[in-house]
Scaffold this motif. Structure first.
Motif, PDB file in Angstrom:
ATOM      1  N   GLN A 227      49.120  74.457  68.509  1.00 37.85           N
ATOM      2  CA  GLN A 227      48.878  73.016  68.537  1.00 37.85           C
ATOM      3  C   GLN A 227      48.482  72.558  69.943  1.00 37.85           C
ATOM      4  OE1 GLN A 227      48.802  71.047  65.810  1.00 37.85           O
ATOM      5  NE2 GLN A 227      47.999  69.476  67.214  1.00 37.85           N
ATOM      6  N   GLU A 228      49.103  73.137  70.966  1.00 37.46           N
ATOM      7  CA  GLU A 228      48.762  72.786  72.340  1.00 37.46           C
ATOM      8  C   GLU A 228      47.332  73.214  72.674  1.00 37.46           C
ATOM      9  OE1 GLU A 228      49.011  71.392  76.212  1.00 37.46           O
ATOM     10  OE2 GLU A 228      50.336  71.047  74.487  1.00 37.46           O
ATOM     11  N   ALA A 229      46.900  74.374  72.177  1.00 37.02           N
ATOM     12  CA  ALA A 229      45.521  74.828  72.409  1.00 37.02           C
ATOM     13  C   ALA A 229      44.525  73.909  71.723  1.00 37.02           C
ATOM     14  CB  ALA A 229      45.361  76.261  71.915  1.00 37.02           C
ATOM     15  N   ILE A 230      44.852  73.467  70.498  1.00 36.49           N
ATOM     16  CA  ILE A 230      43.955  72.542  69.778  1.00 36.49           C
ATOM     17  C   ILE A 230      43.875  71.210  70.495  1.00 36.49           C
ATOM     18  CG2 ILE A 230      43.676  71.241  67.629  1.00 36.49           C
ATOM     19  CD1 ILE A 230      44.937  73.627  66.172  1.00 36.49           C
ATOM     20  N   THR A 231      44.986  70.745  71.045  1.00 40.03           N
ATOM     21  CA  THR A 231      45.022  69.438  71.697  1.00 40.03           C
ATOM     22  C   THR A 231      44.350  69.467  73.061  1.00 40.03           C
ATOM     23  OG1 THR A 231      47.100  68.934  70.572  1.00 40.03           O
ATOM     24  CG2 THR A 231      46.540  67.597  72.511  1.00 40.03           C
ATOM     25  N   SER A 232      44.665  70.507  73.861  1.00 36.26           N
ATOM     26  CA  SER A 232      44.190  70.532  75.245  1.00 36.26           C
ATOM     27  C   SER A 232      42.925  71.348  75.449  1.00 36.26           C
ATOM     28  CB  SER A 232      45.284  71.102  76.152  1.00 36.26           C
ATOM     29  OG  SER A 232      45.543  72.462  75.813  1.00 36.26           O
ATOM     30  N   GLY A 233      42.650  72.251  74.507  1.00 36.91           N
ATOM     31  CA  GLY A 233      41.497  73.118  74.668  1.00 36.91           C
ATOM     32  C   GLY A 233      41.716  74.243  75.665  1.00 36.91           C
ATOM     33  N   GLN A 265      35.735  67.831  71.508  1.00 36.28           N
ATOM     34  CA  GLN A 265      36.769  68.120  70.530  1.00 36.28           C
ATOM     35  C   GLN A 265      36.820  69.635  70.263  1.00 36.28           C
ATOM     36  OE1 GLN A 265      35.361  65.769  67.248  1.00 36.28           O
ATOM     37  NE2 GLN A 265      36.592  63.980  67.863  1.00 36.28           N
ATOM     38  N   VAL A 266      38.025  70.140  70.069  1.00 40.07           N
ATOM     39  CA  VAL A 266      38.222  71.547  69.726  1.00 40.07           C
ATOM     40  C   VAL A 266      37.914  71.720  68.255  1.00 40.07           C
ATOM     41  CG1 VAL A 266      39.859  73.445  69.567  1.00 40.07           C
ATOM     42  CG2 VAL A 266      39.960  71.899  71.518  1.00 40.07           C
ATOM     43  N   ILE A 267      36.930  72.519  67.990  1.00 41.65           N
ATOM     44  CA  ILE A 267      36.544  72.729  66.597  1.00 41.65           C
ATOM     45  C   ILE A 267      36.929  74.121  66.088  1.00 41.65           C
ATOM     46  CG2 ILE A 267      34.647  71.067  66.751  1.00 41.65           C
ATOM     47  CD1 ILE A 267      32.752  73.446  67.083  1.00 41.65           C
ATOM     48  N   GLN A 268      37.224  75.027  67.028  1.00 40.43           N
ATOM     49  CA  GLN A 268      37.523  76.386  66.601  1.00 40.43           C
ATOM     50  C   GLN A 268      38.371  77.100  67.666  1.00 40.43           C
ATOM     51  OE1 GLN A 268      34.103  78.951  66.108  1.00 40.43           O
ATOM     52  NE2 GLN A 268      35.119  80.185  64.521  1.00 40.43           N
ATOM     53  N   LEU A 269      39.262  77.959  67.191  1.00 38.57           N
ATOM     54  CA  LEU A 269      40.010  78.866  68.060  1.00 38.57           C
ATOM     55  C   LEU A 269      39.619  80.289  67.696  1.00 38.57           C
ATOM     56  CD1 LEU A 269      43.625  77.333  67.954  1.00 38.57           C
ATOM     57  CD2 LEU A 269      41.906  77.020  69.734  1.00 38.57           C
ATOM     58  N   PHE A 270      39.436  81.113  68.685  1.00 34.78           N
ATOM     59  CA  PHE A 270      39.159  82.515  68.414  1.00 34.78           C
ATOM     60  C   PHE A 270      39.878  83.359  69.467  1.00 34.78           C
ATOM     61  CE2 PHE A 270      36.103  81.683  71.702  1.00 34.78           C
ATOM     62  CZ  PHE A 270      35.950  82.880  72.368  1.00 34.78           C
ATOM     63  N   GLY A 271      40.078  84.605  69.152  1.00 34.63           N
ATOM     64  CA  GLY A 271      40.758  85.486  70.105  1.00 34.63           C
ATOM     65  C   GLY A 271      41.033  86.850  69.526  1.00 34.63           C
ATOM     66  N   ILE A 272      41.968  87.534  70.165  1.00 31.03           N
ATOM     67  CA  ILE A 272      42.326  88.889  69.743  1.00 31.03           C
ATOM     68  C   ILE A 272      43.847  88.990  69.617  1.00 31.03           C
ATOM     69  CG2 ILE A 272      40.314  89.943  70.821  1.00 31.03           C
ATOM     70  CD1 ILE A 272      42.189  90.827  73.105  1.00 31.03           C
ATOM     71  N   SER A 273      44.278  89.939  68.814  1.00 27.78           N
ATOM     72  CA  SER A 273      45.699  90.268  68.677  1.00 27.78           C
ATOM     73  C   SER A 273      45.860  91.764  68.921  1.00 27.78           C
ATOM     74  CB  SER A 273      46.218  89.896  67.293  1.00 27.78           C
ATOM     75  OG  SER A 273      46.202  88.491  67.115  1.00 27.78           O
ATOM     76  N   VAL A 274      46.764  92.113  69.805  1.00 30.19           N
ATOM     77  CA  VAL A 274      46.989  93.509  70.179  1.00 30.19           C
ATOM     78  C   VAL A 274      48.354  93.944  69.658  1.00 30.19           C
ATOM     79  CG1 VAL A 274      47.095  95.164  72.080  1.00 30.19           C
ATOM     80  CG2 VAL A 274      45.620  93.145  72.259  1.00 30.19           C
TER      81      VAL A 274
END
Length: 763
Positions: A227-233, A265-274
């Protein structure tokens, strides 16, 4: 461990101590072990030395001038460049709060002085080993970080080739993901599904499905971070646990970044999981190794060792054992972990067991089919194990002293990593087992020395007794010869005088009769005769002369009495062991002591009871009575309270005798008193023993308990130098206890007097 045996021989150790002797000893010890050693004599010099070139480990004394070891440690730990250096305190301070303080300010270990060489080397090697592991772990983390970075770069480079990307993700155990904020649609790579333990061909995953798969303790942090990543980017990097459908827990590191549109506005989150599970396991293994081989010793270490070893290797059983018999055919466990608790130690025969080869000096690994390989070993069947690893434990000289073993109910493959872990525990367990055996040998040696000391003390006591007996024997021999001579010399003239006194008395009586007849016949005396009669006081002479003869007769009788007492006291003309009247012996002694009693104005009170004849060494018993009386007279003579006329006290010695019966014990049980049973029956069984008891007491100064404990020790005396030998009561004790099988006691209270109680059996 010699230099050639030490795999790591280039570490630098800084020794900080204000004692040159301590520095010299430690430097020599560590240099011989292959370490590079630097020394500092105070805290400031040590801090400068660390600034110039950091050592791998510091041995730090606490009590030093200027700044102490605590302050040096605090400054080193406050400096980021030196805070990782392990510090071992070596100090004479042994209080618990000193050790607690040392660990609170960052010490790695604490060694109390005086130091033991093996302990110092073991603890230094232990800390250096931890340091090496930490460096390895740091290098591994750096390598993994670099690897992840490289994999991320590879992911960008291979973005045009999905097949290559999927292959790279699988190799790196990295899964990629995307999350559409507006539609809440989740897109995972195949490796991401594998990390969560899900089938990539199943229905599409949702954000809610992800939340349900995350460990309940980690869910709040995960949701808050997203939620913090969506809010703050802002990008994020978190770790959390995933619960697979089969219940297995995996550790995951997830890194995410935001895609922002033109409106911000944050429209998408992407990343990796290790998948961090294996790395976590390695870290946990290292932690357990450090914890399991921490600064514990003895049984506590052995228990910790087998428990943590089983946990690190994920096996059911672990044990440490040593030889149970000199032949080396039987072993005894020292610590035995069963997967849930420590089992009580057991013994078993080596024959037809997998341990037989290990105790021959060979490490053995049977990853499966253990019961089939050793069908005669019933112990393996009882605990139902199928795999085994055992390694011999050796001391610093290479001598076999024990065995470390792990067993499991399933197959046990050993990776290189697990073998390295085993070697760590094997080395630490061998060193501790060697220390325990050395400690046991030291205790046995101390016990032997204590036994020798007791034997020496007993020999010394016997020597003192023999010496006192020789002194007394010589003394009494000389005394007997002197008494015999004195008695003989006195007896001859005394007999002559005694024999002539009656004749002289008759002569004097005849002369007096003649004078009286002359006076009657010739009443008118010549003037010269009359003058002579007046001059010699004839009338007084006639009255006094009989009294003089009577006194002479009393004196001669007294001389005879003294001579008889001397002969009786010294045992002249008597059998050594005979039946005597105790009262006569006491009275004889009192005759010899009469002059001292009279000189000191001591009142004597005798309270004799009706007692039978006593078979004893009469002359020796008389000596005991005289020695006790002499001590009583000395005590009364020196007591200041008898010189105070206002107290109205009279120095008094009381002598009493009695016949006493005592109960004996039959089969360990005390029988009833004589008044409570049939007298004739008990007497016929010999349940009662008869004693003649002699009590000699005074109302003098008394003595303390401390003096009473030593009163019968040879050469112990409270009299001034030159006034006593300290042998009298020691000899008295030997005469009563050893010669007569009786007992002598001293009962005394300070300022209230002293009583000696002599108990002599009739038979």
């Amino acid at each position: 461990m010699s230099v050639s045996q030490n795999k790591f021989s280039k570490e630098t150790i800084l020794i900080v101590d204000d004692s040159p002797d301590n520095l010299s000893v430690l430097k020599k010890l560590l240099t011989e072990q292959g370490y590079t050693v630097r020394v500092s004599l105070n805290g400031r010099q040590a801090l400068r030395s660390v600034d110039i070139m950091q050592p791998d480990l510091i041995l730090l004394d606490i009590l030093m001038p200027d700044i102490d070891g605590y302050q040096v440690c605090q400054q080193l730990k406050a400096n980021p460049e030196s805070q990782a250096i392990p510090i071992i305190f070596i100090s004479a301070l042994k209080e618990t709060f000193d050790k607690i303080k040392a660990f609170e300010i960052g010490a790695a270990d604490y060694i109390s002085k005086p130091i033991e060489t093996q302990e110092v080397l073991a603890r230094i090697e232990h800390q250096l080993h931890i340091l090496r592991l930490q460096r390895q772990l740091s290098q591994e983390n750096t390598r993994l970080t670099q690897e992840i970075q490289e994999r991320q770069n590879t992911e960008v480079q291979l973005s045009k080739s999905e097949a290559s990307l999927l292959q790279a993700q699988r190799i790196a155990q990295i899964g990629s993901w995307e999350f559409d904020v507006r539609t809440r649609k989740v897109t995972w790579s195949r490796e991401k599904y594998r990390i969560f333990g899900l089938d990539p061909n199943s229905s599409a995953i949702t954000y809610e499905d992800i939340i349900q798969r995350i460990h309940s303790d980690d869910q709040p942090l995960f949701e808050e971070t997203v939620q913090e990543a969506i809010t703050s980017g802002q990008p994020y990097d978190i770790e959390f646990r995933v619960i697979r459908p089969n219940g297995q827990i995996r550790y995951v590191e997830s890194r995410g970044e935001a895609i922002i549109n033109d409106q911000g506005q944050v429209i998408q989150l992407f990343g990796i999981s290790v998948d961090m599970t294996e790395r976590k396991r390695r870290q946990e293994a290292l932690r357990l190794i450090v914890e399991g081989t921490a600064a514990t010793t003895g049984d506590k270490f052995l228990h910790s060792c087998v428990r943590y070893l089983a946990e690190v290797l994920q096996v059911r059983y672990a044990l440490i054992a040593t030889f149970a018999n000199p032949a080396g055919t039987r072993v005894r466990t020292l610590s035995y972990w069963t997967g849930e608790t420590w089992h009580e130690n057991i013994e078993y025969d080596l024959k037809d067991t997998p341990c037989e080869n290990v105790f021959a000096g060979k490490a053995c690994h049977y990853p499966k089919n253990l019961q089939q390989l050793f069908p005669q070993d019933h112990f393996l069947q009882e605990i139902n194990v199928h795999s085994y690893f055992g390694s011999p434990l050796k001391d610093s000289e290479g001598k076999l002293i024990g065995i470390l073993t792990v067993l499991d109910e399933k197959m046990m493959p050993l990776t290189v990593e697990k073998r390295m872990i085993l070697q760590i525990f094997i080395a630490r367990a061998g060193a501790e087992l060697e220390r325990l055996q050395a400690e046991a040998e030291l205790q046995q040696s101390e016990a032997r020395e204590r036994q020798k000391a007791r034997e020496l003390k007993l020999t010394l006591s016997e020597l003192k007794q023999t010496q006192s007996q020789l002194v007394q024997s010589k003394k009494m021999s000389s005394l007997g010869q002197m008494v015999a001579g004195v008695a003989h010399e006195i007896n001859n003239p005394a007999t002559f005088i005694a024999g002539n006194i009656p004749i002289a008395r008759q002569y004097f009586n005849d002369l007096i009769k003649l004078i009286q007849l002359y006076q009657d016949v010739c009443p008118n005396h010549h003037s010269e005769i009359q003058d002579c009669m007046e001059e010699i006081e004839l009338e007084f002479l006639q009255e006094d002369l009989p009294q003089i003869m009577k006194s002479m007769n009393v004196g001669v009788n007294r001389i005879h009495q003294i001579v008889t007492s001397l002969r009786r006291f010294s045992g002249l003309d008597e059998a050594e062991l005979k039946a005597v009247n105790i009262h006569e012996g006491i009275d004889t002694t009192l005759v010899l002591m009469e002059h001292r009693l009279r000189e000191t104005n001591i009142q004597l009170v005798k309270a004799y009871s009706q007692i039978p004849l006593l078979t004893c060494y009469a002359n020796q018993l008389n000596q005991v009575i005289m020695m006790v009386l002499e001590n009583a007279i000395d005590a009364l003579q020196t007591d200041s309270k008898f010189y105070n006329s206002q107290l109205g006290l009279v120095p008094t010695i009381r002598i009493s005798t009695e016949l006493r019966q005592s109960k004996t014990k039959v089969d360990g049980k005390e029988e009833m008193g004589k008044a409570e049973a049939d007298d004739d029956y008990l007497d016929s069984l010999g349940f009662f023993s008869e004693f003649i008891v002699i009590r000699i007491s005074d109302n003098g100064i008394g003595m303390s308990e401390e003096i009473q404990e030593k009163i019968f020790d040879p050469f112990f005396t409270t009299k001034p130098v030159g006034s006593g030998t300290g042998l009298g009561l020691a000899i008295s004790h030997q005469i009563i206890v050893d010669k007569h099988k009786g007992n002598i006691q001293c009962v005394s209270v300070p300022d209230q007097g002293t009583e000696f109680i002599l108990e002599i059996p009739l038979t």
